[in-house]
Design a protein around this motif. Structure first.
Motif, PDB file in Angstrom:
ATOM      1  N   ASP A   1       0.798  -1.052  -0.069  1.00 18.71           N
ATOM      2  CA  ASP A   1      -0.149   0.012  -0.123  1.00 18.71           C
ATOM      3  C   ASP A   1       0.687   1.194   0.138  1.00 18.71           C
ATOM      4  O   ASP A   1       0.722   2.066   0.399  1.00 18.71           O
ATOM      5  CB  ASP A   1      -1.140   0.071   1.347  1.00 18.71           C
ATOM      6  N   SER A   2       1.797   1.155  -1.040  1.00 24.31           N
ATOM      7  CA  SER A   2       2.968   2.649  -1.280  1.00 24.31           C
ATOM      8  C   SER A   2       3.506   2.615   0.356  1.00 24.31           C
ATOM      9  O   SER A   2       3.424   3.926   0.551  1.00 24.31           O
ATOM     10  CB  SER A   2       1.991   3.903  -1.503  1.00 24.31           C
ATOM     11  N   GLN A   3       3.948   1.739   0.742  1.00 24.59           N
ATOM     12  CA  GLN A   3       4.852   2.122   1.731  1.00 24.59           C
ATOM     13  C   GLN A   3       6.172   0.917   2.070  1.00 24.59           C
ATOM     14  O   GLN A   3       5.592  -0.253   1.688  1.00 24.59           O
ATOM     15  CB  GLN A   3       3.861   2.240   3.301  1.00 24.59           C
ATOM     16  N   TYR A   4       6.499   0.952   2.868  1.00 22.69           N
ATOM     17  CA  TYR A   4       7.939   0.311   3.298  1.00 22.69           C
ATOM     18  C   TYR A   4       7.776   0.290   4.872  1.00 22.69           C
ATOM     19  O   TYR A   4       7.412   1.188   5.443  1.00 22.69           O
ATOM     20  CB  TYR A   4       9.079   1.204   3.125  1.00 22.69           C
ATOM     21  N   ILE A   5       7.158  -1.097   4.837  1.00 20.04           N
ATOM     22  CA  ILE A   5       7.120  -1.286   6.567  1.00 20.04           C
ATOM     23  C   ILE A   5       8.037  -2.612   6.965  1.00 20.04           C
ATOM     24  O   ILE A   5       8.410  -3.524   6.278  1.00 20.04           O
ATOM     25  CB  ILE A   5       5.956  -2.213   6.435  1.00 20.04           C
TER      26      ILE A   5
END
Length: 525
Positions: A300-304
């Motif tokens: 979702d357009s995040q680096y986690i």
């Protein structure tokens, strides 16, 4: 030559096609640099997030170790509680007509409790006396763990010995306090397995805000006595996240009750007196993501970054918006793009020389085949270790080791198999030795190890284990199973020189070989 003249010389007579090609190459290189920097940023973020998770786990493990330490101390003290003569406990007095009592005289800890008949009960006074003997242990734990808000023993008989000191005028224990998780979670009804526990979040009754308790119930002759607890305020966790986050991204710790224990940059208008639920701030899909292994996860357009800390019953999530990472990468690389228009050739020349220098540097200290340190580098570092031990009057263990009948391995299976056997030595040593222990390949199948801060007994046990690892190890090569053994010689103590220690270790190794090989021989120096 001046830079402006150089530029003119290079560009005069250059047609538009060549100019376009040159700019295209520069743009392409800059894009590659952008991607490389972005990957490097991700690696740094991953490393930073992992260090944060490990620091959190370390802090909690310290709390758990502190409780275990107090539990052991309390068990020893309470074994003899029935033989104790109340001394300091006799100074406990009632402070109001409701049966609330306190010690108040001891300014290191206080004993607070309630019960109108408590001070006339000899057994209860003996238990109070035993609990007060925990004072020096509380102080020691507090000195080693500055983040603890409270350290205490709470009895099922409705009293507590509390560190640091708080006066009964500022706080009085009442039956309502026993409903707090720090005591409830220790009771046989809530904790029949007598396990160490980590409480959900709750508000401190003495006014230090939201906190979490690490505790362990105390039993004597299978009878529940009470609980030994340490309290940690959530501010300490918040500060830890803020201090360790070099990139100032979003991070959160939450427990198995989905309560947010600590957060950084996640909650707007953050109120530390309020209990937040993780469901309100993280999607369920993120909460159920697998632990991060080698790189950040993209969703979702995040680096986690996700890591569960099962030993302390916590979850850690660190995330950064992808566009934020890309924008930071662009801001960093754009000035470089401008500089590359003027100094492309020099940049590439510098990068190439830097890589070559690094490779040359590594070649000077590492053995080409195994990747272990070489003999030259070993002596540089080992002499420093030896000098330090000599100054501090401590002892060293110097170990010489050698593959038994290595020639027969080469003759039977071939030199490639022999090389694999030597490489396997490095792998098994790395698996068993501490990170700061030094070992190197001396040549052929011979290795040398230097260990400081180790006892003679531990050195013998360690290399006996390593010997067995070699004995049980199997190398597969060309569908052949290869087994071999290793002999060890240990020089333990302190000699006049490192070379003397190595010589003694060599002699011990010779003795191992002479006595049948596949053995450990230790000579004291």
């Amino acid at each position: 030559m001046r830079l402006d003249i150089l530029i003119q010389t290079k560009w005069i007579g250059m047609d538009n096609k060549k100019l376009i090609i040159t700019v295209f190459i520069i743009v392409l290189l800059n894009m590659l640099f952008f991607l490389q920097f972005n990957r490097m940023q991700m690696k740094n973020i991953f490393r930073n997030a992992n260090e944060m998770a490990l620091s959190i786990e370390h802090e909690m493990r310290m709390s758990i170790n502190a409780v275990e330490y107090l539990h052991v101390a309390a068990k020893q003290i309470f074994k003899n509680k029935e033989n104790l003569k109340p001394n300091e406990a006799l100074h406990v007095k009632y402070v109001n007509e409701n049966g609330t009592y306190a010690l108040d005289e001891n300014k290191e800890v206080n004993l607070l409790g309630f019960g109108k008949k408590a001070l006339s009960d000899k057994r209860l006074l003996q238990e109070m006396e035993a609990a007060l003997q925990l004072t020096p242990f509380f102080q020691l734990v507090a000195e080693q763990n500055k983040n603890f808000a409270w350290i205490y023993y709470y009895s099922k008989n409705h009293f507590t010995v509390l560190y640091p000191y708080v006066c009964s005028a500022d706080f009085q224990f009442t039956p309502v306090v026993e409903k707090k998780p720090f005591y409830h979670d220790a009771t046989p009804q809530a904790n029949p397995q007598k396990k160490l526990f980590l409480t959900p979040l709750y508000m401190d009754a003495i006014g230090k805000g939201l906190m979490v308790t690490v505790g362990k119930p105390l039993y004597y002759k299978n009878h529940f006595l009470g609980t030994l607890d340490v309290d940690i305020t959530l501010n300490n966790f918040d500060n830890l996240l803020s201090r360790l986050d070099y990139f100032n991204n979003q991070s959160v710790i939450y427990n198995n009750k989905n309560q947010i224990v600590a957060s950084h940059n996640l909650i707007q208008d953050f109120n530390r007196s309020k209990i937040y639920k993780i469901d309100d701030f993280l999607d369920f899909s993120i909460q159920n993501m697998n632990d991060t292994l080698e790189s950040l996860q993209y969703k979702d357009s995040q680096y986690i970054f996700v890591k569960r800390l099962p030993y302390v019953h916590l979850h850690f999530v660190y995330r950064v918006q992808a566009h934020t990472l890309w924008f930071k990468s662009f801001l960093y690389t754009f000035p470089i793009f401008l500089l590359m228009l003027l100094s492309l050739y020099l940049v590439f020349l510098y990068q190439k020389s830097k890589i070559i220098n690094q490779k040359l540097k590594m070649q000077t200290i590492l053995d080409y085949m195994t990747g272990a340190y070489n003999r030259r580098y070993f002596f540089e570092v080992a002499r420093a270790i030896f000098s330090k031990a000599l100054r501090k009057h401590t002892k060293l263990a110097v170990v010489m080791m050698d593959i038994d009948d290595f020639k027969s391995v080469n003759d039977t299976y071939g030199h490639d198999a022999g090389d694999l056997a030597i490489i396997e030595v490095k792998k098994i040593l790395e698996k068993n030795l501490r990170r700061y222990d030094l070992f190197a390949r001396f040549g052929g199948e011979e290795f040398c190890v230097v260990l400081d801060d180790i006892s003679k007994e531990d050195a013998e046990k360690l290399f006996e284990k390593i010997r067995k690892d070699f004995e049980n190890n199997i190398i597969t090569y060309n569908n052949m199973k290869i087994r071999y053994t290793v002999s060890f010689g240990i020089a333990y103590g302190m000699a006049d020189s490192l070379e003397k220690m190595i010589k003694v270790a060599d002699e011990a190794l010779y003795k191992s070989k002479k006595n049948g090989k596949n053995r450990v021989t230790l000579y004291e120096v």
